[in-house]
Design a protein around this motif. Structure first.
Motif, PDB file in Angstrom:
ATOM      1  N   ALA A  77       5.097  -4.058  -2.942  1.00  0.00           N
ATOM      2  CA  ALA A  77       4.128  -5.006  -2.394  1.00  0.00           C
ATOM      3  C   ALA A  77       4.527  -6.442  -2.755  1.00  0.00           C
ATOM      4  O   ALA A  77       4.399  -7.361  -1.931  1.00  0.00           O
ATOM      5  CB  ALA A  77       2.733  -4.682  -2.917  1.00  0.00           C
ATOM      6  N   GLU A  78       5.022  -6.644  -3.970  1.00  0.00           N
ATOM      7  CA  GLU A  78       5.413  -7.981  -4.392  1.00  0.00           C
ATOM      8  C   GLU A  78       6.651  -8.459  -3.635  1.00  0.00           C
ATOM      9  O   GLU A  78       6.737  -9.629  -3.241  1.00  0.00           O
ATOM     10  CB  GLU A  78       5.676  -8.006  -5.896  1.00  0.00           C
TER      11      GLU A  78
ATOM     12  N   GLY B 106       0.003 -14.455  -0.063  1.00  0.00           N
ATOM     13  CA  GLY B 106      -0.780 -13.466  -0.801  1.00  0.00           C
ATOM     14  C   GLY B 106      -0.314 -12.061  -0.473  1.00  0.00           C
ATOM     15  O   GLY B 106       0.855 -11.821  -0.180  1.00  0.00           O
ATOM     16  N   ARG B 107      -1.242 -11.117  -0.479  1.00  0.00           N
ATOM     17  CA  ARG B 107      -0.866  -9.729  -0.181  1.00  0.00           C
ATOM     18  C   ARG B 107      -0.559  -9.557   1.304  1.00  0.00           C
ATOM     19  O   ARG B 107      -1.233 -10.145   2.159  1.00  0.00           O
ATOM     20  CB  ARG B 107      -1.990  -8.778  -0.577  1.00  0.00           C
TER      21      ARG B 107
ATOM     22  N   GLU C   8      -4.681   1.992  -1.348  1.00  0.00           N
ATOM     23  CA  GLU C   8      -4.166   0.631  -1.394  1.00  0.00           C
ATOM     24  C   GLU C   8      -2.689   0.608  -0.980  1.00  0.00           C
ATOM     25  O   GLU C   8      -1.924   1.525  -1.284  1.00  0.00           O
ATOM     26  CB  GLU C   8      -4.312   0.081  -2.809  1.00  0.00           C
ATOM     27  N   VAL C   9      -2.310  -0.461  -0.290  1.00  0.00           N
ATOM     28  CA  VAL C   9      -0.921  -0.635   0.123  1.00  0.00           C
ATOM     29  C   VAL C   9      -0.103  -1.030  -1.106  1.00  0.00           C
ATOM     30  O   VAL C   9      -0.328  -2.085  -1.705  1.00  0.00           O
ATOM     31  CB  VAL C   9      -0.788  -1.715   1.211  1.00  0.00           C
ATOM     32  N   THR C  10       0.852  -0.174  -1.480  1.00  0.00           N
ATOM     33  CA  THR C  10       1.700  -0.448  -2.643  1.00  0.00           C
ATOM     34  C   THR C  10       3.106  -0.880  -2.252  1.00  0.00           C
ATOM     35  O   THR C  10       3.927  -1.208  -3.118  1.00  0.00           O
ATOM     36  CB  THR C  10       1.797   0.796  -3.535  1.00  0.00           C
TER      37      THR C  10
ATOM     38  N   PRO D 203       3.386   1.325   6.046  1.00  0.00           N
ATOM     39  CA  PRO D 203       2.988   1.035   4.674  1.00  0.00           C
ATOM     40  C   PRO D 203       3.139   2.264   3.774  1.00  0.00           C
ATOM     41  O   PRO D 203       3.090   3.406   4.242  1.00  0.00           O
ATOM     42  CB  PRO D 203       1.517   0.639   4.823  1.00  0.00           C
ATOM     43  N   VAL D 204       3.343   2.007   2.508  1.00  0.00           N
ATOM     44  CA  VAL D 204       3.302   3.052   1.488  1.00  0.00           C
ATOM     45  C   VAL D 204       1.950   2.928   0.788  1.00  0.00           C
ATOM     46  O   VAL D 204       1.630   1.859   0.243  1.00  0.00           O
ATOM     47  CB  VAL D 204       4.444   2.891   0.479  1.00  0.00           C
ATOM     48  N   LEU D 205       1.152   3.985   0.836  1.00  0.00           N
ATOM     49  CA  LEU D 205      -0.222   3.928   0.341  1.00  0.00           C
ATOM     50  C   LEU D 205      -0.373   4.711  -0.955  1.00  0.00           C
ATOM     51  O   LEU D 205       0.238   5.771  -1.132  1.00  0.00           O
ATOM     52  CB  LEU D 205      -1.193   4.482   1.388  1.00  0.00           C
ATOM     53  N   ASP D 206      -1.220   4.198  -1.825  1.00  0.00           N
ATOM     54  CA  ASP D 206      -1.591   4.938  -3.021  1.00  0.00           C
ATOM     55  C   ASP D 206      -2.445   6.130  -2.601  1.00  0.00           C
ATOM     56  O   ASP D 206      -3.440   5.974  -1.883  1.00  0.00           O
ATOM     57  CB  ASP D 206      -2.369   4.028  -3.978  1.00  0.00           C
TER      58      ASP D 206
END
Length: 561
Positions: free
Chosen positions: A429-430, A445-446, A513-515, A505-508
């Motif tokens: 995500a970062e 931001g995110r 949450e999008v990780t 997206p890769v989700l938790d």
């Protein structure tokens, strides 16, 4: 604007530099509005022109045409403060304009830099006034210059005025001609009867090319040319056929230029664009030679503001000179000598790239240009085989597994040759925040979601949206590769290999949450025109270079210049 560096694939396929898009978006071909070539589901030609237009003789001919005159000029050192030039044998360094000999040497080099020297010139000038007014001085100078007269001014401290000269004559003094010129200037209002002739010496700094070899030095007001008497020339330590020149480029620094015949230039292009060690298929190398020859002639003069035609990098075509030549590549150039691809009587814009991922792109999918008839997207697969594993738009929409870019590589011409036929990348995500922030030129931001909102017929992304906490940002066509960059093994951001991809997206699993994000794609390069690894696969399957060119450039004529 080739979307990769020459060594980008060395970890996957050694000894090869791949090409991609050229520095400018392709121009609209003047004949590209009536006749289009496409491919049906089995890869067969489909012509939508008239029956007369679509005859085989019209579509693909090998004819004769006048040869373009003159050598090509390649900027092998596009910009530098100094350039080393010399030869492997005896050579002469000459004034590039007058041909005057500056220096000579053997198996060594000289260094060319720019310097400033004071130059004095003496001539006869007509003093028309000595005025205390700067505005009056400037008006008189401008009026005289606008009518083609030599003008000059100098300040006289003791009189606190500017001498203004309008009209110039060379020495020695010629009273009759000076009287005639003065009368002309009086009649035109630049002078009065009180004007008089003076002998004036002007000393000013002028730029010179400074050539140094050992303890010898020479200055030249014009560019510097290196002419080999035997052997090869050298530029920045590399060996080249032809001659060398050092001159000012458009930015005011020095350019090292290799000037040589077109066919000899191609000897150093083909092995750098399609490496014969990694890809020893002669017919593919022949197709590459024809494409490179056509590209050169189509783009001759492209960089004339810098004193040369093309660079030696992926901005145009990779060119390594004599020391990168290879016997198989040279054979390919020689056996296609003078053959170019034309459409409507003009050289085609012979774009080429590394790897298609299964389907090439029409030019308007990659660039902001109108459709070009011969740059149509085609399936890069064995004819007669299903397109199940070719990621066309139909596959993306209708396949039971829309993520077919993870699928097998069955049937594609390039699949056994291309290290980037399929690829995958992931971002935390970062990392994605940093990537999109760099594109948006602000901290976003995110990153909440990434959507490909439009695709072209080849399945390539035409428009992408980055949904972030700071708003939604979008990008289009081949530029997407530079906005959705990935982190390479060295931790550096690098352009995405192609726009043929899907991203999710890769989700938790617990929080939703999008990780992070992951992308799966295929191909390397803009995807327009000749696919190099596909050409190798076709050649392996016994296709001729004519077949290869006809597959990737639709409805062109092959012409021997």
């Amino acid at each position: 604007m080739r979307m990769h560096t020459a060594g980008a694939l060395l970890a996957l396929i050694p000894l090869l530099a791949f090409p991609g898009a050229r520095a400018e978006e392709p121009a609209v071909h003047p004949s590209a509005v009536d006749l289009f070539s496409e491919a049906d589901a089995e890869g067969e030609d489909v012509c939508v022109g008239t029956e007369e237009q679509c005859t085989p003789d019209t579509l693909f001919a090998l004819a004769a045409a006048p040869s373009p005159m003159g050598p090509v000029r390649i900027g092998v050192v596009p910009a530098a403060t100094s350039v080393a030039v010399g030869g492997t044998g005896a050579f002469e360094v000459r004034n590039g304009t007058t041909g005057a000999l500056l220096l000579s040497g053997r198996a060594e080099s000289a260094t060319v830099t720019l310097g400033s020297v004071l130059v004095s010139t003496t001539s006869r000038r007509l003093q028309v006034t000595c005025t205390p007014s700067a505005s009056d001085r400037d008006a008189r100078l401008a009026a005289g210059q606008s009518q083609g007269y030599g003008v000059y001014s100098e300040f006289v401290p003791g009189s606190n005025c500017w001498r203004v000269y309008v009209g110039e004559r060379p020495l020695p003094v010629n009273t009759a001609l000076e009287a005639a010129l003065k009368a002309e200037l009086v009649s035109r209002g630049h002078a009065t009867a009180a004007a008089f002739w003076r002998t004036v010496t002007i000393t000013q700094g002028e730029t010179r090319y400074r050539v140094v070899k050992g303890g010898l030095e020479a200055l030249s007001p014009n560019s510097v040319r290196v002419v080999p008497l035997d052997g090869l020339v050298t530029i920045a330590g590399r060996k080249y056929r032809g001659e060398a020149e050092v001159r000012l480029n458009g930015s005011g620094t020095l350019a090292g230029i290799n000037e040589l015949p077109l066919e000899e230039y191609l000897y150093g292009v083909v092995p750098r664009e399609l490496g014969p060690v990694a890809f020893p298929e002669l017919e593919a190398l022949k197709a590459q030679a024809v494409a490179a020859r056509t590209y050169t002639l189509s783009n001759r003069g492209k960089r004339s503001a810098d004193g040369y035609d093309l660079t030696n990098t992926t901005s145009d075509q990779v060119y390594g000179g004599f020391q990168d030549e290879h016997p198989l590549a040279t054979q390919a150039v020689d056996e296609t000598a003078g053959v170019v691809a034309m459409y409507g009587g003009d050289f085609i814009d012979a774009l080429y790239f590394s790897t298609s991922g299964g389907f090439t792109a029409s030019n308007e999918e990659a660039f902001s240009s109108q459709p070009v008839a011969y740059l149509r997207g085609v399936p890069d697969h064995q004819r007669g085989r299903a397109l199940e594993h070719v990621p066309s738009l139909e596959v993306f929409r209708n396949h039971a597994n829309p993520r077919s870019l993870r699928a097998m590589r069955q049937g594609d011409f390039e699949s056994d040759w291309a290290g980037l036929h399929r690829w995958s990348f992931s971002w935390s995500a970062e990392e994605m925040r940093q990537v999109v922030s760099a594109f948006a030129k602000q901290d976003v931001g995110r990153v909440l979601a990434i959507h490909v909102t439009e695709r072209g017929p080849s399945g390539r992304a035409l428009r992408i949206e980055y949904v972030t906490e700071a708003g939604t940002f979008s990008d289009t066509k081949d530029r997407i590769r530079a906005s959705l960059r990935f982190v390479n093994a060295d931790g550096q951001l690098q352009n995405l290999p192609s726009t043929l991809f899907f991203v999710e997206p890769v989700l938790d699993r617990h929080t939703g949450e999008v990780t992070g994000f992951e992308a799966h794609g295929g191909g390397f390069g803009h995807g327009v025109g000749l696919c190099q690894t596909g050409a190798v696969g076709m050649a392996e399957k016994k296709a001729s270079y004519e077949d290869i060119l006809r597959h990737y450039y639709r409805w062109v004529d092959l012409v021997r210049m």
